[in-house]
Design an enzyme around this catalytic site. Sequence first.
Site, PDB file in Angstrom:
ATOM      1  N   ASN A   1       0.724  -1.487  -0.234  1.00 37.72           N
ATOM      2  CA  ASN A   1       0.096   0.181  -0.335  1.00 37.72           C
ATOM      3  C   ASN A   1       1.391   1.424  -0.061  1.00 37.72           C
ATOM      4  O   ASN A   1       0.899   2.255  -0.377  1.00 37.72           O
ATOM      5  CB  ASN A   1      -0.980   0.191   1.066  1.00 37.72           C
TER       6      ASN A   1
ATOM      7  N   HIS B   1     -15.079   2.397 -15.079  1.00 42.32           N
ATOM      8  CA  HIS B   1     -15.231   1.737 -14.237  1.00 42.32           C
ATOM      9  C   HIS B   1     -16.701   1.415 -13.790  1.00 42.32           C
ATOM     10  O   HIS B   1     -16.187   0.474 -12.858  1.00 42.32           O
ATOM     11  CB  HIS B   1     -14.306   3.053 -12.737  1.00 42.32           C
TER      12      HIS B   1
END
Length: 690
Positions: A43, A434
């Site tokens: 991350n 998306h």
Amino acid sequence: MSLQFNPRDITWLAFNERVLQEAMDEKVPLHLRIRFLGIFSNNLDEFFRVRVAGLKRAMDFKEKVIAESFYQAPSKILQRINDIVIHQQQNFDKTWKKIQAEMADQRVFIKSPKSLTPVQKEFVSKYFDEVIESNVIPILLHENTPMPYLRDKSLYIGVAMSKKDWQYASNYAIIEIPSRFVGRFLLLPTEDPKEKNVMLLEDIITFNLPHIFSYFGYDEFSAHAFKVTKDAELDLDNDIRTNFAEKIEKGLKNRRKGKPTRFVFDKDMDKALLELLIRKLNLTKKDSIIPGGKIHNFKHFMDFPDVFDDYKRPVERTSFTHPAFEHGERVTDVILKNDVLLTFPYHKYNSVIDLLREAAMDPDVKSIQITAYRLASSSKIINALIYAARNGKEVTVMLELQARFDEESNLEWKEMLEPEGIRVLIGIPNKKVHAKLCVIKKRAHNKTLQYGFVSTGNFNEKTARVYGDHLLMTSDRGVMADINKVFSVLKKPKDDFMPVLKTCKNLLVCPQFMREKFIHHIDREIEEAKAGRKAEMIIKVNSLSDRGMILKIYDAAKAGVLVKMIVRGIYCAVNHKDFKEKIDAISIVDEYLEHARVMYFYSKGVEDMYISSADWMTRNLDNRIEAAIKITDKDLKKEMKDILDIQLRDNVKARILNKKLDNEYVRNNKKQCRSQIEIYKYLKAKTDPE
């Protein structure tokens, strides 16, 4: 009231702190704690590639102009980021040290070059000769030679070399660790079968440094790991002579030249070598230069070898078939009669694959249209679509070539699909696609039937095992008509495609129209609250950062609407003194990644429920093609509300989202509720009500 917001990037770091908390929690199984360290590291790498790079770019402009976009001046945010990351790195190092001690209690050891037994030394030398050596290319460093190209995602060791009887300064080299080719971990032979020894690839190379540099006659070596994180922004040129796919390919090549955004190194590295690397990388005090422990690129530890014998996977972590598909009936036949809501990873993803396989083999099916954002590396979705094309179906796949860090993979899928006769769409310029949509069309008995699905998550059977998402299978004619409208826009993108999307009646679509509809819902709740009637909304998203939506939530809280929020990551809202009802916001971080987007509005007792692909971020609501669908089936709506209520009761893995961003756990005197376990029990009970 002076409205305030938490800066987006600082709230993201607070989310990653929650991931680190899972690694620090001794009640979490050891192999999962190691995995959480890997997730935390991965991350953070992406954060520096994208967000920190963006902040540094923003500093090139007048900060007052762009501060509003970040809720604070970029230079101030960067300083806060650096302070937070250094603190988190310290906690990370302490946690890893603690975990290693617990691994030792289970007789699992990570071996250093100095701790190898004679048998292991021979094994490691042989493994290096046969597997690794051909992938190792040392590069000598000199003051007057340019810095070689360093890969963004790679790990390196910096080597200082000298001779015992040498009066001169050390010489230096760097070696890229070839984990992409040979893996990061090696299991070593042990005399005791109950003991597990693991060696890292960089330590195998370090052990073999005398062999690697034998030509030079060095006899003293000091080797320490480091890595460089670079700006990952994909700059696309405006050359009208190149098509979009070619621009993506060129952008990927240029990405390699991105400026460093972070330099992380072993704090014990040779000081002269460290200074040389910093100079050659043109790093300054403004850059993130972060000392750390011995091990870097910890993302590989998400796939740490399975060496722990005492862990038995709980039954609550075993996916099961949705009860609608338990009786041997075809998935197609089931959803032509009723809507089915799948909740992953509790329900098996097989039903989605089965539906596409059935369509591929069904002689009555004429076409399949589907969007693809992030696919599994060996995608069963793609395999089913290829079989469909080979069986004469008209197959259309919308491949989002701008899916960050999946651009290269999606280009490869494009090259695979087009020779099979599949029509590959590559989207609309400046608008990522998306939305998670699929429509299948068949012609039977002189009738046209359409069915498919709408999802909150990617069509990816691998991530569906660990990502919490919802997928609605339906044959609703209105929904299918709207999905076809979206594909009509994608097939023939025009400058003004909004009028087509505006005609969608059953899907809420972005850009613009989803925002308008949800604002309309919030306004209705505000009206009800002002009239003294019950008003409630529950918003579950991955991220909340859009200023307009936050201000509308503030309006609702001021009016007395009961606002409950479940936000996994970025959360820029804060409570204020003049709110009639405080916003009740939590974040759940557990073994599964909470990925679903769900919106609930009380709506005068009618209760409107939506699932969506879009987070409440400006990029999603204004700059992407997204889709949300209303859940209309009474039983499914109740099921969704029950799941939300379970999550809102979580007092084990839920953290309170507040202005301080201190990630305090929700703790109360109510019955213990770990929502991911309770959701499993709730859904499993539906398969066997008795």
